[in-house]
Write a protein that holds these residues in place. Structure first.
Motif, short mmCIF file in Angstrom:
data_model
loop_
_atom_site.label_atom_id
_atom_site.label_comp_id
_atom_site.label_asym_id
_atom_site.label_seq_id
_atom_site.Cartn_x
_atom_site.Cartn_y
_atom_site.Cartn_z
N GLY A 171 0.82 -1.23 -0.03
CA GLY A 171 -0.21 0.06 0.12
C GLY A 171 0.88 1.29 -0.01
N ASN A 172 0.25 2.39 0.19
CA ASN A 172 0.90 3.53 0.26
C ASN A 172 1.97 3.97 -0.98
N LEU A 173 1.37 3.63 -2.26
CA LEU A 173 2.24 3.62 -3.43
C LEU A 173 2.42 5.08 -3.69
N SER A 174 3.50 5.34 -4.31
CA SER A 174 3.64 6.75 -4.51
C SER A 174 5.04 6.80 -5.44
N LEU A 175 4.65 7.75 -6.33
CA LEU A 175 5.80 7.84 -7.62
C LEU A 175 6.63 8.77 -7.31
N LYS A 176 7.83 8.48 -6.84
CA LYS A 176 9.22 9.49 -6.92
C LYS A 176 9.52 10.07 -7.82
N GLU A 177 10.10 11.42 -7.58
CA GLU A 177 10.75 12.18 -8.73
C GLU A 177 11.70 11.37 -9.41
N THR A 178 12.30 10.35 -8.86
CA THR A 178 13.34 9.48 -9.49
C THR A 178 12.87 8.73 -10.60
N GLY A 179 11.45 8.57 -10.53
CA GLY A 179 10.84 7.57 -11.25
C GLY A 179 10.37 6.20 -10.68
N ALA A 180 11.20 5.95 -9.54
CA ALA A 180 10.93 4.75 -8.45
C ALA A 180 9.42 4.89 -7.93
N VAL A 181 9.06 3.77 -7.54
CA VAL A 181 7.67 3.41 -6.83
C VAL A 181 7.91 3.32 -5.42
N GLY A 182 7.61 4.31 -4.37
CA GLY A 182 7.53 4.01 -3.02
C GLY A 182 6.33 3.14 -2.80
N PHE A 183 6.68 2.36 -1.71
CA PHE A 183 5.57 1.50 -1.13
C PHE A 183 5.86 1.00 0.32
N ILE A 184 4.81 0.39 0.84
CA ILE A 184 4.69 -0.01 2.03
C ILE A 184 4.42 -1.64 2.04
N LEU A 185 5.23 -2.47 2.40
CA LEU A 185 4.88 -3.83 2.49
C LEU A 185 4.48 -4.63 3.61
N ASN A 186 3.37 -4.84 4.18
CA ASN A 186 2.90 -5.88 5.14
C ASN A 186 2.78 -7.17 4.96
N VAL A 187 3.86 -7.59 5.70
CA VAL A 187 4.00 -9.23 5.63
C VAL A 187 3.55 -9.95 6.96
#
Length: 103
Positions: free
Chosen positions: A82-98
């Motif tokens: 969740g909490n997907l976000s497109l970074k300025e670098t083009g990478a995708v930020g995320f939170i992964l709950n396991v």
């Protein structure tokens, strides 16, 4: 004195048993990380038997693939991102709950 030592040994054994999964989770994360994903933070809750990771991946599909890798592991009950976000670098930020399976 013997009873005190016995109680101390019993307590130590209980602590070590509790750390088995917390130690193993580092190996699970290391072995299961895709080359296109990296993790910035790591949080383990022994009470919840869960790991929360924040990270970045090269693309949205890489985030999904990373979640699928964790979900396919025998020790894992579920893996959700969740909490997907497109970074300025083009990478995708995320939170992964396991969520780990009970042992």
């Amino acid at each position: 004195e013997l009873e005190r030592v016995s109680n101390a040994i019993t307590s130590a054994v209980d602590v070590l048993r509790g750390h088995t999964m917390s130690s193993a989770i580092f190996n699970i994360v290391e072995d299961s990380a895709l080359p296109t994903a990296s993790f910035n933070t790591f949080s383990f809750s022994a009470e919840k038997n869960a790991v929360t990771l924040t990270g970045e991946a090269a693309s949205y599909s890489d985030v999904s693939a990373q979640s699928s890798v964790f979900e396919s592991l025998p020790a894992v009950e579920s893996a959700t991102f969740g909490n997907l976000s497109l970074k300025e670098t083009g990478a995708v930020g995320f939170i992964l709950n396991v969520q780990l399976k009970k042992q």
